[in-house]
Design a protein around this motif. Structure first.
Motif, short mmCIF file in Angstrom:
data_model
loop_
_atom_site.label_atom_id
_atom_site.label_comp_id
_atom_site.label_asym_id
_atom_site.label_seq_id
_atom_site.Cartn_x
_atom_site.Cartn_y
_atom_site.Cartn_z
N ALA A 76 29.83 43.72 45.84
CA ALA A 76 29.90 43.08 47.15
C ALA A 76 30.54 41.70 47.06
O ALA A 76 31.32 41.30 47.94
N SER A 77 30.21 40.95 46.00
CA SER A 77 30.78 39.60 45.84
C SER A 77 32.30 39.67 45.64
O SER A 77 33.05 38.86 46.19
N ALA A 78 32.75 40.63 44.84
CA ALA A 78 34.19 40.79 44.62
C ALA A 78 34.89 41.20 45.91
O ALA A 78 35.98 40.71 46.22
N ALA A 79 34.26 42.10 46.66
CA ALA A 79 34.85 42.53 47.92
C ALA A 79 34.94 41.37 48.91
O ALA A 79 35.93 41.23 49.64
N ARG A 80 33.91 40.50 48.93
CA ARG A 80 33.95 39.33 49.80
C ARG A 80 35.09 38.40 49.41
O ARG A 80 35.79 37.86 50.26
N PHE A 81 35.28 38.20 48.10
CA PHE A 81 36.37 37.33 47.64
C PHE A 81 37.72 37.86 48.13
O PHE A 81 38.55 37.11 48.63
N ARG A 82 37.94 39.16 47.98
CA ARG A 82 39.22 39.73 48.40
C ARG A 82 39.38 39.65 49.92
O ARG A 82 40.50 39.46 50.43
N HIS A 83 38.29 39.79 50.63
CA HIS A 83 38.34 39.70 52.09
C HIS A 83 38.71 38.29 52.54
O HIS A 83 39.52 38.09 53.44
N ASP A 84 38.13 37.29 51.87
CA ASP A 84 38.38 35.90 52.25
C ASP A 84 39.69 35.36 51.69
O ASP A 84 40.25 34.40 52.23
#
Length: 457
Positions: free
Chosen positions: A171-179
């Motif tokens: 989830a943290s990696a996905a948030r980074f890519r989203h932001d």
């Protein structure tokens, strides 16, 4: 980077230069702040803390909390009245929403539920920012060659984990890519569920400058590197999720010719501690409180292993984690660490819930830490993976995956003899060892549990 993140990162650097007194001052001030916030916004904590003094800066004054209780009172626990357990469950049921903002504001992560209860945890923006800021401390003390390899890899980070689900790393990696859509190539997850040869081939193509994963899986990848089937040159390897034994650490460092650092994190606090070159974990105590305690929640002195440890997350306001029984056995270093860090240092011995309890007669029990088995069996040749499952109070089922070219019969005999000696030394020589046909298994979250006690078997 927002101004708030810049300020947090600047203070995280400054407080280390200022030393232990400044770190304690930050901790006490932030503890008073989070306690006051929880009392004002959380019906659960308002009730729990009703008899406490108005100002609290000493964690020992707070009652102990745990996952079972907090999840049972989720709607009263959270400080945002728009958040409910029903909404959170619906959100995490959709894999397409991994890393997206729940209620437009929060990062949601879940535990795998191997302890029998899946937890759903929210992080507000400040908590995420704190994690990013203090996470940079992990690279302190790297040599010039390590830094060169980090630069040569253009900052590409490979995260070897379990795909799917709202697990913290995913989830943290996905948030980074989203932001940061333009920087998404810098952070990539690799599935532990694919064949090892395919995983090695994917890592070869990616050529990461840093490698992160569960300790057991990193040990397997070290074997692939030694055999020439994996050819990567990371400047740093970060092992987390499972206890890192000295032998496994040495093997990983030798195979990749890289600094190996441990990371101590939990879904409840992803920035808890980072490892140094002297093999200690330094608690980010300006933003977290870690209290080693005995079975009655009394403080355990430095140098003695705890029964469990109580966690207080000083950053996260939406879902306060205050004197939370994390279930880990830790040992607090008695004096300053040779690495020079002013932060307190610990070693994680294992989880209290994973301690093997073996009846010894007369109503007594022998408690054996998972670390003892790891330290013992990691030294034996021919073992790629092992897992001990306590199927009855005096029965251990031994799951083995021999290394390529190893004789399975010789490996089994060596393992049986070594475990037998260990058990005998703990007055548990009467335990039956069963040889399993099935290989070691991973949890849904990708964590590899080397020891599975009776209550979880």
């Amino acid at each position: 980077m927002t101004e708030s993140v810049r300020l947090i990162a600047r203070d995280a650097r400054r407080v280390l230069r200022q030393g232990p007194a400044a770190i304690r001052q930050r901790q006490h001030a932030r503890l008073a702040e989070i306690v006051a916030f929880a009392r004002a916004r959380s019906p659960y904590f308002r009730e729990l803390y009703r008899a406490l003094p108005e100002d609290v800066a000493d964690p020992a004054l707070l009652p102990v909390t745990d996952k079972k209780t907090l999840m049972a009172r989720f709607d009263e626990w959270v400080t945002d009245r728009d958040v409910t357990l029903e909404k959170a469950r619906a959100f995490v049921a959709d894999p397409a929403l991994v890393g997206e903002r729940f209620e437009g504001r929060y990062l949601v992560t879940t535990t795998s539920g191997t302890s029998g209860l899946r937890g759903i945890f929210l992080q507000d923006e400040r908590s995420v920012a704190v994690g990013n800021a203090v996470g940079r401390r992990a690279s302190a003390g790297l040599g010039a060659g390590d830094v060169l390899r980090l630069l040569r890899g253009a900052g590409r980070t490979a995260i070897v984990s379990a795909p799917g689900g709202h697990f913290a790393t995913v989830a943290s990696a996905a948030r980074f890519r989203h932001d940061h859509p333009r920087l998404g190539w810098m952070l990539r997850e690799f599935s532990i569920h694919q064949p090892l040869a395919d995983l090695a081939a994917e890592l070869d193509r990616y050529k990461p400058s840093s490698l992160t994963g569960f300790s057991g899986m990193l040990g397997l990848l070290a074997g692939e590197q030694e055999a020439g089937r994996l050819r990567i040159h990371p400047g740093m390897v970060i092992a987390g999720g499972e206890a890192l034994t000295a032998d496994n650490r040495a093997r990983i460092a030798r195979a990749f010719h890289a600094q190996v650092r441990s990371a101590y994190a939990a879904t409840e606090c992803g920035f808890l501690a980072y490892g140094c070159a002297d093999d200690w974990l330094h608690v980010n105590s300006d933003w977290a409180v870690l209290e080693p305690v005995d079975a009655d929640y009394r403080p355990v002195p430095p140098g003695q292993p705890s029964h469990t440890v109580l966690l207080t997350n000083l950053a996260n306001q939406v879902q306060p984690i205050l004197r939370y029984d994390l279930g880990d056995n830790v040992l607090l270093r008695p004096g300053p660490c040779p690495c020079g860090s002013p932060l307190p240092a610990v070693r994680v011995q294992g989880r209290a819930a994973e301690m093997l309890a073996i009846p010894t007669g007369g109503g007594g029990h022998a408690g054996i830490s998972p670390m003892l088995f790891g330290t013992l069996l990691d030294r034996l040749p021919g073992i790629e993976q092992f897992q001990l499952v306590q199927t009855a109070s005096t029965t251990l089922r031994v799951r083995l995956k021999p290394a390529d070219g190893a004789d399975p019969e010789q490996v089994w005999q060596a393992v049986r003899d070594e475990i037998g000696r260990l058990l005998a030394a703990h007055n548990a020589g009467h335990v039956t060892l069963e040889r399993a046909e099935e290989p070691p298994e991973q949890s849904p979250g990708g964590k590899f549990r080397r020891v599975v006690p009776l209550q979880d078997a």
